[in-house]
Design a protein around this motif. Sequence first.
Motif, PDB file in Angstrom:
ATOM      1  N   UNK A  57      27.257  57.685  76.488  1.00 38.04           N
ATOM      2  CA  UNK A  57      28.541  57.519  77.154  1.00 38.04           C
ATOM      3  C   UNK A  57      28.514  56.155  77.843  1.00 38.04           C
ATOM      4  N   UNK A  58      29.567  55.372  77.616  1.00 36.52           N
ATOM      5  CA  UNK A  58      29.592  53.986  78.099  1.00 36.52           C
ATOM      6  C   UNK A  58      30.877  53.741  78.858  1.00 36.52           C
ATOM      7  N   UNK A  59      30.752  53.293  80.128  1.00 39.39           N
ATOM      8  CA  UNK A  59      31.909  52.994  80.943  1.00 39.39           C
ATOM      9  C   UNK A  59      31.956  51.521  81.289  1.00 39.39           C
ATOM     10  N   UNK A  60      32.839  50.755  80.662  1.00 42.63           N
ATOM     11  CA  UNK A  60      32.909  49.316  80.941  1.00 42.63           C
ATOM     12  C   UNK A  60      33.638  49.032  82.256  1.00 42.63           C
ATOM     13  N   UNK A  89      36.653  56.675  90.846  1.00 45.74           N
ATOM     14  CA  UNK A  89      36.345  57.504  89.680  1.00 45.74           C
ATOM     15  C   UNK A  89      36.734  58.955  89.958  1.00 45.74           C
ATOM     16  N   UNK A  90      37.278  59.606  88.929  1.00 46.72           N
ATOM     17  CA  UNK A  90      37.768  60.974  89.034  1.00 46.72           C
ATOM     18  C   UNK A  90      36.777  61.922  88.375  1.00 46.72           C
ATOM     19  N   UNK A  91      36.591  63.088  89.000  1.00 46.42           N
ATOM     20  CA  UNK A  91      35.607  64.041  88.473  1.00 46.42           C
ATOM     21  C   UNK A  91      35.930  64.461  87.045  1.00 46.42           C
ATOM     22  N   UNK A  92      37.203  64.668  86.738  1.00 44.46           N
ATOM     23  CA  UNK A  92      37.575  65.103  85.395  1.00 44.46           C
ATOM     24  C   UNK A  92      37.241  64.059  84.346  1.00 44.46           C
ATOM     25  N   UNK A  93      37.233  62.792  84.754  1.00 44.75           N
ATOM     26  CA  UNK A  93      36.907  61.698  83.843  1.00 44.75           C
ATOM     27  C   UNK A  93      35.498  61.842  83.280  1.00 44.75           C
ATOM     28  N   UNK A 115      31.808  58.397  95.900  1.00 45.01           N
ATOM     29  CA  UNK A 115      31.151  58.572  94.603  1.00 45.01           C
ATOM     30  C   UNK A 115      30.336  59.862  94.583  1.00 45.01           C
ATOM     31  N   UNK A 116      29.563  60.110  95.629  1.00 46.05           N
ATOM     32  CA  UNK A 116      28.750  61.316  95.684  1.00 46.05           C
ATOM     33  C   UNK A 116      29.628  62.562  95.732  1.00 46.05           C
ATOM     34  N   UNK A 117      30.716  62.502  96.488  1.00 46.83           N
ATOM     35  CA  UNK A 117      31.616  63.657  96.576  1.00 46.83           C
ATOM     36  C   UNK A 117      32.265  63.947  95.223  1.00 46.83           C
ATOM     37  N   UNK A 118      32.628  62.901  94.494  1.00 48.57           N
ATOM     38  CA  UNK A 118      33.213  63.095  93.168  1.00 48.57           C
ATOM     39  C   UNK A 118      32.213  63.740  92.225  1.00 48.57           C
ATOM     40  N   UNK A 119      30.991  63.241  92.211  1.00 52.52           N
ATOM     41  CA  UNK A 119      29.987  63.809  91.316  1.00 52.52           C
ATOM     42  C   UNK A 119      29.573  65.211  91.733  1.00 52.52           C
TER      43      UNK A 119
END
Length: 229
Positions: free
Chosen positions: A136-139, A116-120, A48-52
């Motif tokens: 922004x809402x991610x269900x 989770x993908x960075x482009x997302x 997660x940290x690497x993606x962000x």
Amino acid sequence: MRAVLAAPPPTLLVIAKSPVPGRVKTRLSPPCTPEQAAALAEAALADTLATLDRVPAGRRLLVLDGAAGRWLPPGWQVVPQSGGGLDERLAAAYAHAARTAPDAPALLVGMDTPQVDAALLAEPLSPARRPGVDAWYGPAGDGGFWALGLARPGGQLARRLLLGLPMSTPRTGQALLDRLLAENLTVHHLPVLTDVDTILDARQVAAEAPGSRFAARLRAIGTAPEVAG
């Protein structure tokens, strides 16, 4: 065009627990041992940290319950979680972000979606796509939510949205969305993602992100008799 160029970069927040056996991912045990569950939690957090890290941002804050470890990459500021329930801790995280960068949007994600993908995130948070968006809402697939972003996180908005919100129920995400809409906010909907809670969730997420640390860690422990079934 001038407003787009002047748009402040977002603040990215990750809320997490230190991956300590017996304190994280307890629903993975059984079949995993507490040590295996903690290893999977560490891999999920690192992913997660690497993606962000690949999402353009003005600042990156890890809102952490516990101590940081070698999994923490450079460039992240560690902020201790506040006391109280999860609703209070989430609201406090937004308040900290607002104090740090009052004019910047703030997006918070958990440590449970290593796929989770960075482009997302980068595309909807880009200056060109942000005008007119308030949240922004991610269900999450289990009825919760994996991401919440606020264009203006300061003031009392985060407290109105989060305090008293029933957490960890099949309707948590819908209850949050109802509150967003009751505030007359224009909401950008992010895709539904699977939170890693159970071993079935873990296998699904690993299949969606086979090149992740999480998937590699699951493969490494998957040969244990208690996990392989």
